[in-house]
Scaffold this active site. Sequence first.
Site, PDB file in Angstrom:
ATOM      1  N   ARG A 296      33.123 -29.823  -9.637  1.00  0.00           N
ATOM      2  CA  ARG A 296      33.227 -29.309  -8.263  1.00  0.00           C
ATOM      3  C   ARG A 296      34.501 -29.863  -7.628  1.00  0.00           C
ATOM      4  O   ARG A 296      34.454 -30.773  -6.800  1.00  0.00           O
ATOM      5  CB  ARG A 296      32.003 -29.738  -7.432  1.00  0.00           C
ATOM      6  CG  ARG A 296      30.694 -29.063  -7.768  1.00  0.00           C
ATOM      7  CD  ARG A 296      30.693 -27.553  -7.496  1.00  0.00           C
ATOM      8  NE  ARG A 296      31.025 -27.175  -6.137  1.00  0.00           N
ATOM      9  CZ  ARG A 296      30.143 -26.985  -5.155  1.00  0.00           C
ATOM     10  NH1 ARG A 296      28.862 -27.139  -5.389  1.00  0.00           N
ATOM     11  NH2 ARG A 296      30.548 -26.628  -3.965  1.00  0.00           N
TER      12      ARG A 296
ATOM     13  N   ARG B  37      24.289 -36.291 -14.314  1.00  0.00           N
ATOM     14  CA  ARG B  37      24.225 -35.636 -13.009  1.00  0.00           C
ATOM     15  C   ARG B  37      23.053 -36.203 -12.211  1.00  0.00           C
ATOM     16  O   ARG B  37      21.995 -36.479 -12.774  1.00  0.00           O
ATOM     17  CB  ARG B  37      24.054 -34.127 -13.181  1.00  0.00           C
ATOM     18  CG  ARG B  37      25.258 -33.426 -13.759  1.00  0.00           C
ATOM     19  CD  ARG B  37      24.928 -31.962 -14.068  1.00  0.00           C
ATOM     20  NE  ARG B  37      26.073 -31.182 -14.468  1.00  0.00           N
ATOM     21  CZ  ARG B  37      26.516 -31.101 -15.722  1.00  0.00           C
ATOM     22  NH1 ARG B  37      25.920 -31.752 -16.685  1.00  0.00           N
ATOM     23  NH2 ARG B  37      27.567 -30.347 -16.005  1.00  0.00           N
TER      24      ARG B  37
ATOM     25  N   CYS C 168      14.299 -38.740 -15.343  1.00  0.00           N
ATOM     26  CA  CYS C 168      15.415 -38.315 -16.188  1.00  0.00           C
ATOM     27  C   CYS C 168      15.031 -37.057 -16.944  1.00  0.00           C
ATOM     28  O   CYS C 168      13.867 -36.838 -17.266  1.00  0.00           O
ATOM     29  CB  CYS C 168      15.760 -39.397 -17.205  1.00  0.00           C
ATOM     30  SG  CYS C 168      16.371 -40.916 -16.485  1.00  0.00           S
TER      31      CYS C 168
ATOM     32  N   ARG D 138      16.625 -49.222 -10.930  1.00  0.00           N
ATOM     33  CA  ARG D 138      15.751 -50.393 -10.887  1.00  0.00           C
ATOM     34  C   ARG D 138      16.535 -51.687 -10.732  1.00  0.00           C
ATOM     35  O   ARG D 138      15.969 -52.726 -10.419  1.00  0.00           O
ATOM     36  CB  ARG D 138      14.881 -50.445 -12.148  1.00  0.00           C
ATOM     37  CG  ARG D 138      14.011 -49.221 -12.304  1.00  0.00           C
ATOM     38  CD  ARG D 138      12.984 -49.103 -11.168  1.00  0.00           C
ATOM     39  NE  ARG D 138      12.394 -47.774 -11.145  1.00  0.00           N
ATOM     40  CZ  ARG D 138      12.390 -46.982 -10.094  1.00  0.00           C
ATOM     41  NH1 ARG D 138      12.944 -47.358  -8.962  1.00  0.00           N
ATOM     42  NH2 ARG D 138      11.828 -45.796 -10.147  1.00  0.00           N
TER      43      ARG D 138
ATOM     44  N   ARG E 213      24.282 -34.290  -4.202  1.00  0.00           N
ATOM     45  CA  ARG E 213      24.650 -34.164  -5.614  1.00  0.00           C
ATOM     46  C   ARG E 213      25.696 -35.185  -5.989  1.00  0.00           C
ATOM     47  O   ARG E 213      26.495 -35.624  -5.167  1.00  0.00           O
ATOM     48  CB  ARG E 213      25.251 -32.775  -5.874  1.00  0.00           C
ATOM     49  CG  ARG E 213      24.294 -31.626  -5.891  1.00  0.00           C
ATOM     50  CD  ARG E 213      23.389 -31.620  -7.114  1.00  0.00           C
ATOM     51  NE  ARG E 213      24.078 -31.935  -8.347  1.00  0.00           N
ATOM     52  CZ  ARG E 213      24.616 -31.049  -9.180  1.00  0.00           C
ATOM     53  NH1 ARG E 213      24.555 -29.764  -8.925  1.00  0.00           N
ATOM     54  NH2 ARG E 213      25.212 -31.442 -10.285  1.00  0.00           N
TER      55      ARG E 213
ATOM     56  N   GLU F 280      20.003 -32.025 -19.579  1.00  0.00           N
ATOM     57  CA  GLU F 280      20.739 -30.898 -18.995  1.00  0.00           C
ATOM     58  C   GLU F 280      20.715 -29.735 -19.994  1.00  0.00           C
ATOM     59  O   GLU F 280      20.687 -29.960 -21.210  1.00  0.00           O
ATOM     60  CB  GLU F 280      22.189 -31.329 -18.722  1.00  0.00           C
ATOM     61  CG  GLU F 280      23.027 -30.338 -17.996  1.00  0.00           C
ATOM     62  CD  GLU F 280      22.640 -30.153 -16.539  1.00  0.00           C
ATOM     63  OE1 GLU F 280      22.864 -29.032 -16.041  1.00  0.00           O
ATOM     64  OE2 GLU F 280      22.123 -31.086 -15.916  1.00  0.00           O
TER      65      GLU F 280
ATOM     66  N   TYR G  27      31.590 -37.015  -7.038  1.00  0.00           N
ATOM     67  CA  TYR G  27      31.934 -36.683  -8.422  1.00  0.00           C
ATOM     68  C   TYR G  27      32.967 -37.689  -8.908  1.00  0.00           C
ATOM     69  O   TYR G  27      34.017 -37.834  -8.285  1.00  0.00           O
ATOM     70  CB  TYR G  27      32.454 -35.246  -8.513  1.00  0.00           C
ATOM     71  CG  TYR G  27      31.351 -34.261  -8.216  1.00  0.00           C
ATOM     72  CD1 TYR G  27      30.573 -33.742  -9.234  1.00  0.00           C
ATOM     73  CD2 TYR G  27      31.036 -33.919  -6.901  1.00  0.00           C
ATOM     74  CE1 TYR G  27      29.526 -32.878  -8.963  1.00  0.00           C
ATOM     75  CE2 TYR G  27      29.985 -33.056  -6.616  1.00  0.00           C
ATOM     76  CZ  TYR G  27      29.236 -32.545  -7.655  1.00  0.00           C
ATOM     77  OH  TYR G  27      28.182 -31.702  -7.388  1.00  0.00           O
TER      78      TYR G  27
END
Length: 125
Positions: free
Chosen positions: A115, A89, A74, A62, A6, A77, A107
């Site tokens: 987080r 994210r 893509c 790319r 993540r 959210e 992050y």
Amino acid sequence: MIRGIRGATTVEKNDETEIVQNTRQLVEEIVEQNNVKPEDIASVLISVTSDLNAGFPAKALRLIEGWTYVPVMCMKEIEVPGSLAKCIRVMMTVNTTINQQDITHVYQKNATVLRPDLSSQTEKN
């Protein structure tokens, strides 16, 4: 073994160049921290908050040498009241021998609030 890695970052404004640039920085750090090679990647999912629509963050992948055949998608959210704005994210699914607890999730920028336990891990590496 297949593992998910993540990561998240933010941008200051809804601008294609900034979206692509910050996504690229995030993906490159995920790759560096976890010693990932393009041929080890099963897929990359990228979500953006609804306030980001100036460009596709997948374009960043790319621009990275050797990433031509990495599948990327893509999506938007979900909109949760009070959630972090202008956020990108990433969920990278990779083949690796790294133990789950040893994966370094990344992050950056304002996304460190998502987080804090994992953000401090990134800062140590």
